[in-house]
Design an enzyme around this catalytic site. Structure first.
Site, PDB file in Angstrom:
ATOM      1  N   HIS A   1      -7.818  -7.709  -4.742  1.00 42.01           N
ATOM      2  CA  HIS A   1      -7.095  -8.977  -4.644  1.00 42.01           C
ATOM      3  C   HIS A   1      -7.713  -9.775  -3.505  1.00 42.01           C
ATOM      4  O   HIS A   1      -8.688  -9.327  -2.876  1.00 42.01           O
ATOM      5  CB  HIS A   1      -5.592  -8.736  -4.438  1.00 42.01           C
ATOM      6  CG  HIS A   1      -5.274  -7.803  -3.308  1.00 42.01           C
ATOM      7  ND1 HIS A   1      -5.527  -8.107  -1.993  1.00 42.01           N
ATOM      8  CD2 HIS A   1      -4.748  -6.546  -3.310  1.00 42.01           C
ATOM      9  CE1 HIS A   1      -5.157  -7.104  -1.233  1.00 42.01           C
ATOM     10  NE2 HIS A   1      -4.690  -6.129  -2.002  1.00 42.01           N
TER      11      HIS A   1
ATOM     12  N   LYS B   1      -3.433  -5.047   7.201  1.00 41.15           N
ATOM     13  CA  LYS B   1      -2.136  -4.643   6.610  1.00 41.15           C
ATOM     14  C   LYS B   1      -1.910  -3.146   6.771  1.00 41.15           C
ATOM     15  O   LYS B   1      -0.798  -2.700   6.980  1.00 41.15           O
ATOM     16  CB  LYS B   1      -2.049  -5.036   5.137  1.00 41.15           C
ATOM     17  CG  LYS B   1      -0.642  -4.797   4.589  1.00 41.15           C
ATOM     18  CD  LYS B   1      -0.472  -5.345   3.215  1.00 41.15           C
ATOM     19  CE  LYS B   1      -1.044  -4.447   2.165  1.00 41.15           C
ATOM     20  NZ  LYS B   1      -0.310  -3.160   2.009  1.00 41.15           N
ATOM     21  N   ASP B   2      -3.011  -2.375   6.666  1.00 42.81           N
ATOM     22  CA  ASP B   2      -2.910  -0.929   6.871  1.00 42.81           C
ATOM     23  C   ASP B   2      -3.211  -0.632   8.336  1.00 42.81           C
ATOM     24  O   ASP B   2      -4.221  -0.008   8.680  1.00 42.81           O
ATOM     25  CB  ASP B   2      -3.885  -0.198   5.944  1.00 42.81           C
ATOM     26  CG  ASP B   2      -3.499  -0.393   4.490  1.00 42.81           C
ATOM     27  OD1 ASP B   2      -2.386   0.012   4.117  1.00 42.81           O
ATOM     28  OD2 ASP B   2      -4.288  -0.976   3.731  1.00 42.81           O
TER      29      ASP B   2
ATOM     30  N   SER C   1      -2.285  -4.129  -3.721  1.00 44.73           N
ATOM     31  CA  SER C   1      -2.564  -3.739  -5.103  1.00 44.73           C
ATOM     32  C   SER C   1      -1.280  -3.283  -5.798  1.00 44.73           C
ATOM     33  O   SER C   1      -1.191  -3.260  -7.022  1.00 44.73           O
ATOM     34  CB  SER C   1      -3.582  -2.604  -5.138  1.00 44.73           C
ATOM     35  OG  SER C   1      -4.741  -2.997  -4.441  1.00 44.73           O
TER      36      SER C   1
ATOM     37  N   GLY D   1      -6.959 -10.214  -0.545  1.00 47.63           N
ATOM     38  CA  GLY D   1      -7.082  -9.507   0.736  1.00 47.63           C
ATOM     39  C   GLY D   1      -8.418  -8.773   0.822  1.00 47.63           C
ATOM     40  O   GLY D   1      -9.135  -8.863   1.822  1.00 47.63           O
ATOM     41  N   HIS D   2      -8.767  -8.045  -0.275  1.00 46.12           N
ATOM     42  CA  HIS D   2     -10.057  -7.343  -0.288  1.00 46.12           C
ATOM     43  C   HIS D   2     -11.204  -8.351  -0.251  1.00 46.12           C
ATOM     44  O   HIS D   2     -12.209  -8.152   0.435  1.00 46.12           O
ATOM     45  CB  HIS D   2     -10.226  -6.523  -1.573  1.00 46.12           C
ATOM     46  CG  HIS D   2      -9.219  -5.442  -1.759  1.00 46.12           C
ATOM     47  ND1 HIS D   2      -8.236  -5.494  -2.731  1.00 46.12           N
ATOM     48  CD2 HIS D   2      -9.049  -4.271  -1.113  1.00 46.12           C
ATOM     49  CE1 HIS D   2      -7.518  -4.389  -2.671  1.00 46.12           C
ATOM     50  NE2 HIS D   2      -7.971  -3.629  -1.709  1.00 46.12           N
TER      51      HIS D   2
ATOM     52  N   GLN E   1      -5.407  11.299  -0.697  1.00 41.47           N
ATOM     53  CA  GLN E   1      -4.534  10.592   0.231  1.00 41.47           C
ATOM     54  C   GLN E   1      -3.178  10.236  -0.383  1.00 41.47           C
ATOM     55  O   GLN E   1      -2.354   9.588   0.241  1.00 41.47           O
ATOM     56  CB  GLN E   1      -5.215   9.342   0.794  1.00 41.47           C
ATOM     57  CG  GLN E   1      -5.421   8.196  -0.188  1.00 41.47           C
ATOM     58  CD  GLN E   1      -6.269   7.097   0.428  1.00 41.47           C
ATOM     59  OE1 GLN E   1      -7.480   7.217   0.571  1.00 41.47           O
ATOM     60  NE2 GLN E   1      -5.636   5.989   0.819  1.00 41.47           N
TER      61      GLN E   1
ATOM     62  N   GLN F   1      -3.773   2.932   9.472  1.00 42.53           N
ATOM     63  CA  GLN F   1      -5.054   3.422   8.940  1.00 42.53           C
ATOM     64  C   GLN F   1      -6.211   2.970   9.843  1.00 42.53           C
ATOM     65  O   GLN F   1      -7.148   3.732  10.107  1.00 42.53           O
ATOM     66  CB  GLN F   1      -5.234   2.895   7.521  1.00 42.53           C
ATOM     67  CG  GLN F   1      -6.614   3.109   6.945  1.00 42.53           C
ATOM     68  CD  GLN F   1      -6.656   2.802   5.456  1.00 42.53           C
ATOM     69  OE1 GLN F   1      -6.261   3.603   4.637  1.00 42.53           O
ATOM     70  NE2 GLN F   1      -7.144   1.623   5.104  1.00 42.53           N
TER      71      GLN F   1
HETATM   72  O1  PAF Z   1      -7.162   1.135   2.310  1.00 45.05           O
HETATM   73  C1  PAF Z   1      -7.577   1.708   1.285  1.00 45.05           C
HETATM   74  O2  PAF Z   1      -7.713   1.115   0.224  1.00 45.05           O
HETATM   75  C2  PAF Z   1      -7.921   3.193   1.364  1.00 45.05           C
HETATM   76  O3  PAF Z   1      -7.037   3.882   2.183  1.00 45.05           O
HETATM   77  C3  PAF Z   1      -9.383   3.455   1.756  1.00 45.05           C
HETATM   78  C4  PAF Z   1      -9.670   2.978   3.181  1.00 45.05           C
HETATM   79  C5  PAF Z   1     -10.319   2.765   0.789  1.00 45.05           C
HETATM   80  C6  PAF Z   1      -9.655   4.961   1.714  1.00 45.05           C
HETATM   81  O4  PAF Z   1      -9.432   5.471   0.438  1.00 45.05           O
END
Ligand code: PAF
Length: 287
Positions: free
Chosen positions: A34, A151-152, A188, A36-37, A61, A155
């Site tokens: 989307h 957003k993450d 997503s 964001g990516h 994950q 992470q």
């Molecule tokens: O943020 C994501 O989409 C996932 O956690 C990543 C960093 C691609 C790892 O699978």
């Protein structure tokens, strides 16, 4: 635009660029791209000579098999979108390429950065999966820089920890959260929201803004959190967490006397959403 499925093909494709000293950028994704990516791909394009987008729904994950099964898979559209934003190469491996028979290695990060918030709710195994796949992607691509979305937020902290602790020679770049016009953070997972839940989902960003408004009036983190909870409750949403934390350590803060990260996670219907905002105290005016 080339799509490669194996690490060997990927390395072969990147070899001449590496030899020519070109800057390689990586945008790791799980697909269902989307805006964001795409904003990350554009940022990578600006800063790199070659841009690789990885599209891999990483099974390790996901703590919930139903969530993994329901995760949108839209590879053809992803390839077209990645190309339109300036990617040169899509790396879209099968699970067996990333985790072949006999695979036995996990990258684990322990401490508050993985054990709180998402780690507390989804289990630290979630971040084991993220840390492992990101390490493998960084080793496979060998980029100069890799782009992740704000957003993450947790992470990002975990990835920075891995890169620092393992001495991986890569720059980690973070792109701002991209929002729909009404404030919903792009994800997503949003496509799985029914029409009523799509409206209720706005409570998350409203709650975070309410936290900031409360911080404008005073530095008490508990009062600010209550203001956010009230917004969520108005839409019948009980969050998994709504927390104010230090942006670097993710430790809870009790007084917002410097920028803090407000994070929220909640199920809206059957869809689990997360969002966050940096909240800043009002200037004191004293110079
Ligand atoms: O943020 C994501 O989409 C996932 O956690 C990543 C960093 C691609 C790892 O699978």
């Amino acid at each position: 635009m080339r799509v490669v499925r194996t690490v060997a093909e990927l390395r072969e494709a990147l070899g001449p660029h590496r030899e020519a000293g070109e800057r390689i950028g990586l945008v790791p994704t799980m697909g269902a791209l989307h805006e964001g990516h795409l904003s990350l791909v554009r940022a990578a394009r600006e800063a790199s000579d070659v841009v690789v987008v990885s599209v891999f729904v990483n099974p390790t994950q996901f703590n919930d098999p139903a969530d993994l099964a329901a995760y949108p898979r839209t590879e053809d559209a992803d390839v077209a979108l990645a190309a339109s934003a300036g990617a040169d190469l899509v790396f879209a491996p099968e699970p067996a390429e990333m985790y072949p028979h006999g695979y036995a290695t996990t990258v684990t990060v322990r401490g508050p950065v993985t054990e709180s918030l998402e780690g507390a709710k989804r289990g630290v195994g979630h971040f084991d999966g993220v840390a492992t796949v990101v390490t493998k992607l960084l080793l496979a691509v060998g980029p100069d820089a890799a782009w992740f979305g704000a957003k993450d937020a947790q992470q990002v902290v975990v990835v920075r920890r891995v890169v620092a602790d393992l001495g991986i020679p890569v720059r980690i770049e973070v792109g701002l959260t991209v929002r729909e016009a009404d404030g919903l953070a792009m994800s997503s997972r949003n496509v799985r929201l029914g029409p009523e839940d799509r409206v209720r989902a706005l409570a998350l960003s409203r709650a975070l803004r309410a936290v900031q408004t409360a911080v404008d009036d005073g530095t008490d983190a508990a009062a600010a959190r209550d203001a956010g909870l009230k917004e969520l409750a108005a839409d019948g949403i009980e969050p998994e967490y709504l927390a104010l934390v230090d942006p670097a350590t993710l430790e809870p803060v009790t007084v917002v006397d410097r920028p803090a990260l407000a994070l929220v996670a909640a199920y809206v219907g059957t869809v689990r959403l997360i969002d966050n905002m940096t909240v800043t105290p009002a200037p004191t005016g004293a110079l």
